[in-house]
Design a protein around this motif. Structure first.
Motif, PDB file in Angstrom:
ATOM      1  N   GLY B 166       0.826  -1.204   0.000  1.00 59.74           N
ATOM      2  CA  GLY B 166       0.000   0.000   0.000  1.00 59.74           C
ATOM      3  C   GLY B 166       0.857   1.249   0.000  1.00 59.74           C
ATOM      4  O   GLY B 166       2.079   1.175   0.167  1.00 59.74           O
ATOM      5  N   ASP B 167       0.209   2.378  -0.218  1.00 58.31           N
ATOM      6  CA  ASP B 167       0.906   3.660  -0.150  1.00 58.31           C
ATOM      7  C   ASP B 167       0.681   4.261   1.220  1.00 58.31           C
ATOM      8  O   ASP B 167      -0.449   4.531   1.600  1.00 58.31           O
ATOM      9  CB  ASP B 167       0.390   4.610  -1.233  1.00 58.31           C
ATOM     10  N   VAL B 168       1.749   4.451   1.955  1.00 53.60           N
ATOM     11  CA  VAL B 168       1.636   5.026   3.280  1.00 53.60           C
ATOM     12  C   VAL B 168       2.504   6.280   3.331  1.00 53.60           C
ATOM     13  O   VAL B 168       3.718   6.209   3.112  1.00 53.60           O
ATOM     14  CB  VAL B 168       2.101   4.021   4.365  1.00 53.60           C
ATOM     15  N   ALA B 169       1.851   7.412   3.570  1.00 55.48           N
ATOM     16  CA  ALA B 169       2.551   8.698   3.652  1.00 55.48           C
ATOM     17  C   ALA B 169       3.452   8.899   2.430  1.00 55.48           C
ATOM     18  O   ALA B 169       4.620   9.253   2.543  1.00 55.48           O
ATOM     19  CB  ALA B 169       3.358   8.783   4.946  1.00 55.48           C
ATOM     20  N   GLY B 170       2.898   8.618   1.257  1.00 54.32           N
ATOM     21  CA  GLY B 170       3.614   8.879   0.014  1.00 54.32           C
ATOM     22  C   GLY B 170       4.618   7.819  -0.375  1.00 54.32           C
ATOM     23  O   GLY B 170       5.145   7.834  -1.481  1.00 54.32           O
ATOM     24  N   GLY B 171       4.891   6.861   0.507  1.00 54.77           N
ATOM     25  CA  GLY B 171       5.884   5.828   0.182  1.00 54.77           C
ATOM     26  C   GLY B 171       5.236   4.469   0.050  1.00 54.77           C
ATOM     27  O   GLY B 171       4.119   4.235   0.513  1.00 54.77           O
ATOM     28  N   ARG B 172       5.949   3.582  -0.629  1.00 52.68           N
ATOM     29  CA  ARG B 172       5.463   2.226  -0.820  1.00 52.68           C
ATOM     30  C   ARG B 172       5.802   1.408   0.428  1.00 52.68           C
ATOM     31  O   ARG B 172       6.952   1.423   0.880  1.00 52.68           O
ATOM     32  CB  ARG B 172       6.217   1.652  -2.020  1.00 52.68           C
ATOM     33  N   ARG B 173       4.821   0.743   0.987  1.00 51.13           N
ATOM     34  CA  ARG B 173       5.083  -0.038   2.204  1.00 51.13           C
ATOM     35  C   ARG B 173       4.290  -1.349   2.173  1.00 51.13           C
ATOM     36  O   ARG B 173       3.209  -1.397   1.592  1.00 51.13           O
ATOM     37  CB  ARG B 173       4.646   0.726   3.453  1.00 51.13           C
TER      38      ARG B 173
END
Lengths: 275, 219
Positions: B166-173
């Motif tokens: 998923g995208d979390v705070a603009g980053g891929r996680r």
């Protein structure tokens, strides 16, 4: 999973009727707890907080006190009997032999898998199981080698519980049963159905067969225990409440197996036709 | 009800007459408007796949190295912190108790949870050498991007593990791991919920238990 989508098993209110205090009543309660399975005995109390109630509905474990009792008993018995035996088996018998034993037992179980594939209405799965049985019993030398897997016929799970699920029978509340472990009324009923599907149970009785059958039961138990040796140790080491973790693992794994079966929409038409 | 029955009957009829065979032909004609998002999702899926592959490569190279388990743990920790949404998973696992916990409790909990997660991953992989894995095609499920992998450990049956990206705070996680149909975060959540329920819903008791667990595993 939202709690409001499924109606959890309601614990029957028995407190009023069985509220008599005294030695006899208590002995009766003990017997009831012993016979439980579908018991009226140890029901979990209702939570006052709606959020807590939602958690309990998710767990769907109204017989939790009784289940926990059986979990503790099974766990202590396991620690002194099955676990050491399984560890000894892993230590004594080399991996290839253990795999062979596992394959033979799986092969002997495949008629029951086949019938359940049919009852589930999954012809391609039934075909897979049929080919597996034929190939592994012959080329695979009585099931020792899983040749069919290499040929593209992988093993899959099918049992009475899954068949009932496919027929729309609800799972019901969680059960932890002595000897059988995590279960549900649906899985338990399916287990009973599966016994009727084992061809060996229909061979006329004789001393040799009885010995063979008990040998197979024993090997099955040791093999299954050895399969989960590391995993179960890790669950007990890593979780704060192994009982609850096991409950969650069992439910999720079961749901995933049933989901995989339901999503198996391979057509029965031959490849050359659909192409 | 009758309407529904009619539609089902119509569907069966269509399938029976072989009209269904036309559907691959008709689909692009019928749904040109839906094409753009499909392509975007495919690009996202490919992206997620390469993300999981690169993370997996780095994890496996640590696991397969000759380092001790403790060394592996210190090497894996930054990988997890950078690529896994540990805080998000932690909040999910605490469930309704996250809201009632004090900021100090929340902070202590998340710090402990980071260690718990690393321990659980090294515990599952750490003792093996020669771990390999294959990455499959990413697919969307319930609005989440799932990347399936098959992990092979020596002398063990291979395991199917799906990584939720998923995208979390603009980053891929990584936001969850589903092994053989079992979600890591759901399992952990029910473990904590049950523990709290049996210990008077006291978050501090949970924190102390986690503390003991972490220090036990450190040895």
């Amino acid at each position: 999973m939202p709690a409001e989508n499924h109606r959890p098993f309601q614990c029957p209110v028995v407190r009023g009727r069985f509220g008599v205090r005294g030695g006899l009543a208590r002995a009766g309660a003990l017997v009831a707890a012993g016979l439980v399975s579908l018991g009226l005995g140890g029901c979990a109390t209702k939570a006052a907080d709606p959020a807590a109630q939602a958690d309990m509905d998710d767990a769907n474990d109204p017989l939790e006190p009784t289940n926990r009792f059986f979990y503790r008993v099974s766990d202590s018995i396991d620690a002194y009997t099955l676990r050491p035996v399984a560890k000894g088996y892993v230590w004594l018998v080399p991996q290839p032999v253990r795999t062979g034993v596992h394959n033979v037992l799986g092969n002997l179980a495949s008629p029951a898998v086949f019938f359940n594939d049919v009852f589930e209405g999954k012809p391609r799965r039934a075909g897979d199981t049929f080919v597996r049985f034929v190939v592994n019993s012959t080329v695979g030398v009585a099931g020792v080698f899983d040749v069919a897997k290499g040929w593209g016929y992988k093993a899959h799970e099918a049992d009475g519980g899954m068949t009932l699920a496919q027929w729309g029978v609800p799972q019901g509340p969680y059960l932890f049963l002595p000897l059988l472990g995590p279960s549900s009324p649906r899985a338990l009923t399916g287990f009973g159905m599966d016994i009727a599907l084992v061809p060996l149970n229909y061979v006329p009785r004789g001393y040799g067969l009885i010995t063979l059958n008990w040998g197979l039961y024993g090997m099955n138990i040791i093999d299954s225990r050895a399969q989960v040796l590391g995993d179960l140790d890790q669950i007990k080491r890593d979780s704060l409440d192994p009982y609850a973790t096991l409950r969650s693992l069992y439910r999720q794994h079961r749901a995933a197996e049933i989901e995989a079966m339901r999503n198996d929409h391979r057509a029965t038409v031959p490849d050359w036709y659909s192409r | 009800m009758r309407h529904l029955r009619f539609r089902r009957a119509a569907a069966i009829l269509l399938a029976g007459t072989g009209l269904a065979a036309l559907s691959p032909v008709l689909q692009p004609v019928l749904a040109p408007a839906g094409l753009a998002p499909v392509r975007a999702a495919a690009a996202q899926g490919a992206d997620a796949t390469s993300f999981v592959r690169s993370l997996g490569d780095r994890l496996v190279s640590v696991v397969n190295s000759d380092s001790s388990t403790a060394e592996k743990k210190t090497q894996i920790q930054p990988l997890i912190d950078q690529n896994v949404d540990v805080d998000g998973i932690g909040r999910f696992c605490l469930g309704r108790f996250w809201r009632t916990a004090t900021p100090a409790q929340q902070q202590r909990y998340l710090a402990l949870f980071h260690k718990v997660l690393v321990n659980s991953i090294t515990g599952k992989l750490g003792e093996y050498r020669g771990v390999t894995f294959q990455v499959g095609q990413a697919h969307d499920q319930d609005g989440k991007t799932m990347v399936p992998t098959v992990i092979n450990r020596p002398n063990q049956p291979s395991a199917t593990v799906e990584w939720v990206v998923g995208d979390v705070a603009g980053g891929r996680r990584i936001t969850d791991v589903v092994a053989e149909g079992v979600s890591l975060s759901l399992t952990q959540r029910s473990d904590y919920a049950s523990f709290l329920q049996r210990h008077g819903n006291n978050v501090d008791t949970l924190l102390n238990a986690l503390d003991r667990q972490v220090s036990r595993q450190a040895t």
